[in-house]
Design a protein around this motif. Sequence first.
Motif, mmCIF file in Angstrom:
data_model
loop_
_atom_site.group_PDB
_atom_site.id
_atom_site.type_symbol
_atom_site.label_atom_id
_atom_site.label_comp_id
_atom_site.label_asym_id
_atom_site.label_seq_id
_atom_site.Cartn_x
_atom_site.Cartn_y
_atom_site.Cartn_z
ATOM 1 N N PRO A 16 2.936 19.723 52.861
ATOM 2 C CA PRO A 16 2.317 20.843 52.149
ATOM 3 C C PRO A 16 0.815 20.869 52.343
ATOM 4 O O PRO A 16 0.180 19.850 52.655
ATOM 5 N N LEU A 17 0.221 22.038 52.132
ATOM 6 C CA LEU A 17 -1.228 22.232 52.280
ATOM 7 C C LEU A 17 -1.851 22.623 50.945
ATOM 8 O O LEU A 17 -1.221 23.263 50.110
ATOM 9 N N GLY A 18 -3.106 22.221 50.760
ATOM 10 C CA GLY A 18 -3.892 22.609 49.596
ATOM 11 C C GLY A 18 -5.349 22.677 50.006
ATOM 12 O O GLY A 18 -5.686 22.587 51.195
ATOM 13 N N VAL A 19 -6.219 22.825 49.047
ATOM 14 C CA VAL A 19 -7.665 22.890 49.318
ATOM 15 C C VAL A 19 -8.288 21.575 48.878
ATOM 16 O O VAL A 19 -8.134 21.162 47.725
ATOM 17 N N ASN A 20 -8.993 20.900 49.798
ATOM 18 C CA ASN A 20 -9.504 19.557 49.517
ATOM 19 C C ASN A 20 -10.906 19.559 48.932
ATOM 20 O O ASN A 20 -11.464 20.608 48.585
ATOM 21 N N GLN A 21 -11.509 18.365 48.857
ATOM 22 C CA GLN A 21 -12.804 18.193 48.206
ATOM 23 C C GLN A 21 -13.935 18.915 48.934
ATOM 24 O O GLN A 21 -14.974 19.195 48.348
ATOM 25 N N ARG A 22 -13.741 19.205 50.217
ATOM 26 C CA ARG A 22 -14.767 19.903 50.989
ATOM 27 C C ARG A 22 -14.564 21.417 50.969
ATOM 28 O O ARG A 22 -15.288 22.152 51.643
ATOM 29 N N GLY A 23 -13.568 21.855 50.197
ATOM 30 C CA GLY A 23 -13.289 23.285 50.138
ATOM 31 C C GLY A 23 -12.497 23.768 51.336
ATOM 32 O O GLY A 23 -12.412 24.973 51.587
ATOM 33 N N LYS A 24 -11.893 22.828 52.096
ATOM 34 C CA LYS A 24 -11.139 23.190 53.286
ATOM 35 C C LYS A 24 -9.643 22.976 53.060
ATOM 36 O O LYS A 24 -9.235 22.127 52.264
ATOM 37 N N ILE A 25 -8.841 23.742 53.777
ATOM 38 C CA ILE A 25 -7.393 23.617 53.676
ATOM 39 C C ILE A 25 -6.964 22.377 54.450
ATOM 40 O O ILE A 25 -7.305 22.213 55.627
ATOM 41 N N SER A 26 -6.238 21.493 53.775
ATOM 42 C CA SER A 26 -5.857 20.221 54.377
ATOM 43 C C SER A 26 -4.468 19.813 53.895
ATOM 44 O O SER A 26 -3.940 20.372 52.927
ATOM 45 N N PRO A 27 -3.865 18.823 54.543
ATOM 46 C CA PRO A 27 -2.607 18.281 54.019
ATOM 47 C C PRO A 27 -2.821 17.680 52.640
ATOM 48 O O PRO A 27 -3.894 17.154 52.332
ATOM 49 N N VAL A 28 -1.803 17.768 51.799
ATOM 50 C CA VAL A 28 -1.788 17.071 50.516
ATOM 51 C C VAL A 28 -0.493 16.271 50.446
ATOM 52 O O VAL A 28 0.505 16.627 51.068
ATOM 53 N N THR A 29 -0.535 15.188 49.704
ATOM 54 C CA THR A 29 0.623 14.303 49.606
ATOM 55 C C THR A 29 0.780 13.863 48.158
ATOM 56 O O THR A 29 -0.210 13.888 47.404
ATOM 57 N N PRO A 30 1.987 13.502 47.716
ATOM 58 C CA PRO A 30 2.166 13.089 46.321
ATOM 59 C C PRO A 30 1.208 11.978 45.936
ATOM 60 O O PRO A 30 1.078 10.981 46.647
ATOM 61 N N GLY A 31 0.540 12.132 44.805
ATOM 62 C CA GLY A 31 -0.446 11.116 44.426
ATOM 63 C C GLY A 31 -0.753 11.071 42.936
ATOM 64 O O GLY A 31 -1.794 11.521 42.551
ATOM 65 N N CYS A 32 0.079 10.512 42.105
ATOM 66 C CA CYS A 32 1.408 9.995 42.403
ATOM 67 C C CYS A 32 2.425 10.689 41.480
ATOM 68 O O CYS A 32 2.057 11.165 40.420
ATOM 69 N N GLN A 33 3.679 10.681 41.887
ATOM 70 C CA GLN A 33 4.738 11.247 41.055
ATOM 71 C C GLN A 33 5.370 10.119 40.231
ATOM 72 O O GLN A 33 6.464 9.647 40.526
ATOM 73 N N THR A 34 4.652 9.720 39.202
ATOM 74 C CA THR A 34 5.086 8.555 38.425
ATOM 75 C C THR A 34 6.123 8.926 37.371
ATOM 76 O O THR A 34 5.924 9.847 36.575
ATOM 77 N N PHE A 35 7.215 8.162 37.361
ATOM 78 C CA PHE A 35 8.224 8.224 36.306
ATOM 79 C C PHE A 35 8.189 6.853 35.638
ATOM 80 O O PHE A 35 8.593 5.860 36.251
ATOM 81 N N LEU A 36 7.716 6.795 34.400
ATOM 82 C CA LEU A 36 7.503 5.495 33.754
ATOM 83 C C LEU A 36 8.677 5.112 32.851
ATOM 84 O O LEU A 36 9.109 5.874 31.990
ATOM 85 N N ASN A 37 9.147 3.881 33.081
ATOM 86 C CA ASN A 37 10.148 3.277 32.197
ATOM 87 C C ASN A 37 9.503 2.057 31.541
ATOM 88 O O ASN A 37 8.874 1.244 32.220
ATOM 89 N N VAL A 38 9.650 1.924 30.229
ATOM 90 C CA VAL A 38 9.076 0.796 29.504
ATOM 91 C C VAL A 38 10.184 0.040 28.792
ATOM 92 O O VAL A 38 11.010 0.626 28.098
ATOM 93 N N ILE A 39 10.196 -1.277 29.012
ATOM 94 C CA ILE A 39 11.150 -2.170 28.344
ATOM 95 C C ILE A 39 10.369 -3.067 27.404
ATOM 96 O O ILE A 39 9.388 -3.696 27.811
ATOM 97 N N ASP A 40 10.780 -3.126 26.140
ATOM 98 C CA ASP A 40 10.011 -3.897 25.165
ATOM 99 C C ASP A 40 10.319 -5.392 25.259
ATOM 100 O O ASP A 40 11.111 -5.839 26.098
ATOM 101 N N GLU A 41 9.690 -6.172 24.366
ATOM 102 C CA GLU A 41 9.803 -7.628 24.396
ATOM 103 C C GLU A 41 11.238 -8.116 24.210
ATOM 104 O O GLU A 41 11.607 -9.223 24.630
ATOM 105 N N ASN A 42 12.085 -7.279 23.602
ATOM 106 C CA ASN A 42 13.474 -7.673 23.340
ATOM 107 C C ASN A 42 14.448 -7.150 24.405
ATOM 108 O O ASN A 42 15.665 -7.288 24.258
ATOM 109 N N GLY A 43 13.894 -6.543 25.457
ATOM 110 C CA GLY A 43 14.744 -6.048 26.534
ATOM 111 C C GLY A 43 15.294 -4.655 26.309
ATOM 112 O O GLY A 43 16.167 -4.213 27.062
ATOM 113 N N ASN A 44 14.785 -3.942 25.311
ATOM 114 C CA ASN A 44 15.245 -2.585 25.030
ATOM 115 C C ASN A 44 14.379 -1.564 25.758
ATOM 116 O O ASN A 44 13.143 -1.668 25.757
#
Length: 624
Positions: A455-483
């Motif tokens: 995919p393409l987007g507009v970068n820091q220089r105002g120019k059209i450039s490739p863009v890449t996932p940065g980042c597509q985070t899906f967070l899972n948290v397990i507590d001290e008891n394993g839940n």
Amino acid sequence: MKKTTAIVSLLFVIFVLSAYAPFNPLGASKKGVESASTCISGECHAGIETTSENHDFACVECHQGNNKSLDKDEAHKGMLGGRNPSSSKTWDEGCGKCHQYQHDRVSTTLMYTATGMIKNSQKAWNDYEGKLYSTHGAEGFDASGNETARPAVTELEELSGELYRKFCSACHLGYDKRSGYRAHHSSGCAGCHFNHSVAGTYEGGDKTIKGKEGYPEKHIIDPLPKDDVCITCHNRSGRIALSYQGLYDGNNSLVPTMRGLPGPELIDGVRNLRHMHADIHSDAGMECIDCHTSRDIMGDGYMYENMFDQIETACEDCHGGETAPKTERITKENAYPLREAKNYAFDVNYGDEMVLTSKGRMYSNVKKENGKLYLYTKREGKRLEIKTVNGTDEHEVFGHERLECYTCHSNTVVQCYGCHTTYDKSEKMMDWIKMEETQGRFSEKEDIRTFFPFPLGVNQRGKISPVTPGCQTFLNVIDENGNKVMDEHIFKFRGEQNFKFAPFYSHNTGKKAVTCAGCHGDMMFAGLGQGIVSIEEKSITSTYMCDKCDKPMDSLYSVEDGKLSVTSDVVREHSRLMTKEEIASMLRVNQCIVCHDKGESRFYGEDIDYGDVLNDSVHRPLLD
């Protein structure tokens, strides 16, 4: 009386000269080393290499310690940084006492502070509140010349700070990495200027440490870091060091590929490296240092917030763009190219006409000679003629002045979709900044990785450039008891639950560009993902859908009932998505590309008025 005076004078001269006699790096003058130093005597470090011609003096000058004692513990007492005097913990007293200029630059460079990496981790995890951090804390001047101080990342107690310390920081210049395969590096100055073997063992002439881990391959400084040094860190995330050499870690399951063994090559994390097209500059024999200046890597003394602010190298510098490459003659005896080229395999001389970087500074290895531009490879001195693009049809297409060169010329762009991160509070993990195991362990897995199209987007220089996932985070948290207390949580950005993309140069450049029809006719380039088009429903969507948020993962937009809606965002400063008008303009030109599929200036050299063009006597009958 005169004879006595002459003898006294001669003895005085001998005494003075002896004070300035050259020293051997092993601890004494070259004639009687063993009698004057215990470093190489007996069963100690006999056979160890001379660090360099410029470091031909006593071991204690760099390492400190006691080179008169035969007792190991006594001899090693007071040594700087243990085995590495260039460590960031001791580089003030080590390398810095002789190389103050370089020390001041490196101690504020992003390669050490990692300010941009920390900040962008905070943004990705919705922890950023405007405060900038550094790996170990740093003081200096920002890009505007204002005094600034950035606290150590140990003060960042949010989860993004812990992620950096436990996951990312093992590559920064303040850490001696002594594990992994083909990924060992020292900290501080030695991080770049000492080479490591693939297994991280010493393979030089010192029998005491021969074959032991945690040492450079040899006790020799390399003033010009090799690509294998770059790859020790830049083999993750964007994987630019891999892509540049024509490698990718696309087979992580270690499926046997040859004689029942994984391969063809291995890299840190027990990953397979497979082969693809290398960058055209790599094929020509250029190393990373042949494009990048020392200011790109070691910094220029200012504390930048983002890497794109520190980097001064651009394609247009050498190949031209809207204007021809700019040059300037060396007219000062202390000019940067004259100083840096002392370690090169070719000569740079007073009066040479040097090409300028995007910041208006001289390259030290790119010259204009007899009206032509040449790049000299720093290590080998190979002379490569540079082709410029000014005035060529395909580079005069109207509107393409807004494109980065690598938008058309990237062979591949690494895209990792779906980064599933688990934070388990019931387990421990090493914090590489605090240097202790603390509660909380991170692990990751991804959904899918693609390379082309992108995919393409507009970068820091105002120019059209490739863009890449940065980042597509899906967070899972397990507590001290394993839940599991958090399940596939998606962080918001700018108040919306959108996936995040970032501008990116993959360092996998090809001579052949993406075709006009390939770019303008593929929905992926327009940011619409692996586009599934429904004319009846007036919709464009993707098959890479997120079950948790009902949004496509590989696209920036979708179309429903003929209306464009945003599904992702571009997250770097001054960057943005393309507008609806820009996307429409990109796709509209397909009316012409169907027949005129070359970038000829007679068709595309100026803005196209489709109403006039398509209503003339040639096109109207075709459309009817």
